[in-house]
Motif scaffolding. Structure first.
Motif, PDB file in Angstrom:
ATOM      1  N   GLY A 159       0.787  -1.228   0.000  1.00  0.00           N
ATOM      2  CA  GLY A 159       0.000   0.000   0.000  1.00  0.00           C
ATOM      3  C   GLY A 159       0.818   1.276   0.000  1.00  0.00           C
ATOM      4  N   ALA A 160       2.152   1.159   0.002  1.00  0.00           N
ATOM      5  CA  ALA A 160       2.987   2.368   0.119  1.00  0.00           C
ATOM      6  C   ALA A 160       2.908   3.270  -1.117  1.00  0.00           C
ATOM      7  CB  ALA A 160       4.434   1.979   0.387  1.00  0.00           C
ATOM      8  N   CYS A 161       2.446   2.737  -2.241  1.00  0.00           N
ATOM      9  CA  CYS A 161       2.325   3.569  -3.451  1.00  0.00           C
ATOM     10  C   CYS A 161       0.958   4.241  -3.518  1.00  0.00           C
ATOM     11  CB  CYS A 161       2.538   2.713  -4.691  1.00  0.00           C
ATOM     12  SG  CYS A 161       1.346   1.371  -4.825  1.00  0.00           S
ATOM     13  N   PHE A 165      -3.495  -2.739  -3.704  1.00  0.00           N
ATOM     14  CA  PHE A 165      -2.827  -3.930  -4.236  1.00  0.00           C
ATOM     15  C   PHE A 165      -1.881  -3.547  -5.368  1.00  0.00           C
ATOM     16  CE2 PHE A 165      -7.105  -5.316  -2.875  1.00  0.00           C
ATOM     17  CZ  PHE A 165      -6.720  -6.150  -1.832  1.00  0.00           C
ATOM     18  N   CYS A 166      -0.811  -4.346  -5.514  1.00  0.00           N
ATOM     19  CA  CYS A 166       0.126  -4.131  -6.626  1.00  0.00           C
ATOM     20  C   CYS A 166      -0.619  -4.161  -7.967  1.00  0.00           C
ATOM     21  CB  CYS A 166       1.193  -5.222  -6.651  1.00  0.00           C
ATOM     22  SG  CYS A 166       2.254  -5.252  -5.202  1.00  0.00           S
ATOM     23  N   MET A 167      -1.653  -4.978  -8.043  1.00  0.00           N
ATOM     24  CA  MET A 167      -2.418  -5.114  -9.280  1.00  0.00           C
ATOM     25  C   MET A 167      -2.974  -3.760  -9.748  1.00  0.00           C
ATOM     26  SD  MET A 167      -5.654  -7.669  -9.789  1.00  0.00           S
ATOM     27  CE  MET A 167      -4.951  -9.223 -10.217  1.00  0.00           C
ATOM     28  N   GLY A 182       7.640   4.295  -9.320  1.00  0.00           N
ATOM     29  CA  GLY A 182       6.771   4.782  -8.245  1.00  0.00           C
ATOM     30  C   GLY A 182       6.494   3.729  -7.186  1.00  0.00           C
ATOM     31  N   CYS A 183       6.916   2.492  -7.409  1.00  0.00           N
ATOM     32  CA  CYS A 183       6.748   1.444  -6.381  1.00  0.00           C
ATOM     33  C   CYS A 183       7.688   1.765  -5.231  1.00  0.00           C
ATOM     34  CB  CYS A 183       7.046   0.070  -6.976  1.00  0.00           C
ATOM     35  SG  CYS A 183       7.172  -1.212  -5.717  1.00  0.00           S
ATOM     36  N   GLN A 184       7.114   2.126  -4.103  1.00  0.00           N
ATOM     37  CA  GLN A 184       7.928   2.556  -2.954  1.00  0.00           C
ATOM     38  C   GLN A 184       8.770   1.420  -2.394  1.00  0.00           C
ATOM     39  OE1 GLN A 184       7.931   5.898  -2.094  1.00  0.00           O
ATOM     40  NE2 GLN A 184       6.742   5.911  -3.997  1.00  0.00           N
TER      41      GLN A 184
HETATM   42  S1  SF4 Z   1       3.379  -1.604  -6.178  1.00  0.00           S
HETATM   43 FE1  SF4 Z   1       5.084  -1.541  -4.716  1.00  0.00          FE
HETATM   44  S2  SF4 Z   1       4.528   0.061  -3.240  1.00  0.00           S
HETATM   45 FE2  SF4 Z   1       2.645  -0.484  -4.383  1.00  0.00          FE
HETATM   46  S3  SF4 Z   1       1.633  -2.061  -3.158  1.00  0.00           S
HETATM   47 FE3  SF4 Z   1       2.952  -3.137  -4.609  1.00  0.00          FE
HETATM   48  S4  SF4 Z   1       4.912  -3.449  -3.529  1.00  0.00           S
HETATM   49 FE4  SF4 Z   1       3.781  -1.891  -2.391  1.00  0.00          FE
END
Ligand code: SF4
Length: 234
Positions: A159-161, A165-167, A182-184
């Motif tokens: 959830g950091a982004c 969900f990543c999806m 942008g994926c933290q």
């Molecule tokens: S995309 Fe990256 S930052 Fe976003 S929920 Fe998935 S692992 Fe976490």
């Protein structure tokens, strides 16, 4: 960890003994891993022996001059497997519910793609078969597409982004509303690589770990603030 090798000349019953011992240890409640070596690869008898071990051992690792592989009896996660793969590009077949990487959807004229999450698709392509193989033109296009737009996220759903969900993040990348960077979890102040593949971290866990490791290293003679590199050889 306990371990033993069963050795002997050809036709002395090494496989028979190995299978019996694995069975016995398994019956006693131990999780048994099998290491199988072959000088000639795993076609024919060596392959058949390995298949027999796979039926009873919890894990079988096999190696020969031409091939090596590991087989687990239970499901492992993509995050477990990717660091072992040491590849430039990963092509995953199946895994409709795995939403950490983009996809192409194979469709027939009479079906639609709704159940295959079209929002995660870079492209839809026509169904094919050995009798009706994909054209070289299409393969060239797909190869360029994966090298240009392919990626895989850590799959932590942290959830950091800002997405649950990543999806959802993948869908935004496909829609041009986000970038992989942008994926933290991929840009914490701590990074860990395993066999050359960078692992994803929940930013909170990364901060905790890096603070703990830095605090310990500060006690060591020679420590000065700066980037820290630790290599663990396995
Ligand atoms: S995309 Fe990256 S930052 Fe976003 S929920 Fe998935 S692992 Fe976490």
């Amino acid at each position: 960890m306990k371990a033993i090798a069963i050795v002997g000349k050809k036709k002395t019953g090494k496989t028979t003994m190995g299978l019996a011992l694995v069975k016995k240890l398994t019956e006693k409640g131990y999780k048994v891993g099998v290491l199988k070596h072959s000088h000639h690869g795993f076609d024919g008898a060596e392959g058949a022996d390995t298949e027999e071990y796979k039926k009873i051992a919890s894990c079988v690792a096999a190696y020969s001059p031409s091939e090596s592989f590991v087989s687990w009896k239970q499901e492992r996660t993509v995050q477990d497997l990717v660091p072992l793969m040491n590849a430039d590009v990963i092509v995953m077949e199946g895994g409709n519910k795995v939403g950490w990487l983009p996809r192409v959807i194979m469709v027939r004229e009479d079906n639609d793609d709704k159940e295959f999450y079209p929002e995660l698709a870079l492209k839809q392509i026509p169904a094919c078969s050995p009798e009706n193989p994909p054209s070289d033109e299409l393969l060239e296009e797909l190869a360029d597409l994966v090298m240009d737009k392919g990626f895989i996220l850590p799959g932590l759903n942290c959830g950091a982004c800002g997405r649950e969900f990543c999806m959802d993040f993948v869908a935004d990348i496909i829609a041009g509303k986000a970038r992989v960077s942008g994926c933290q979890a991929m840009k914490t102040q701590m990074s860990v690589t395993c066999n050359g593949v960078e692992l994803g971290f929940n930013p909170f866990v990364a901060d905790m770990l890096s603070a703990g490791i830095t605090a310990m290293l500060k006690q060591l003679k020679g420590y000065v603030p700066g980037d820290i590199e630790i290599t663990i050889k396995n």
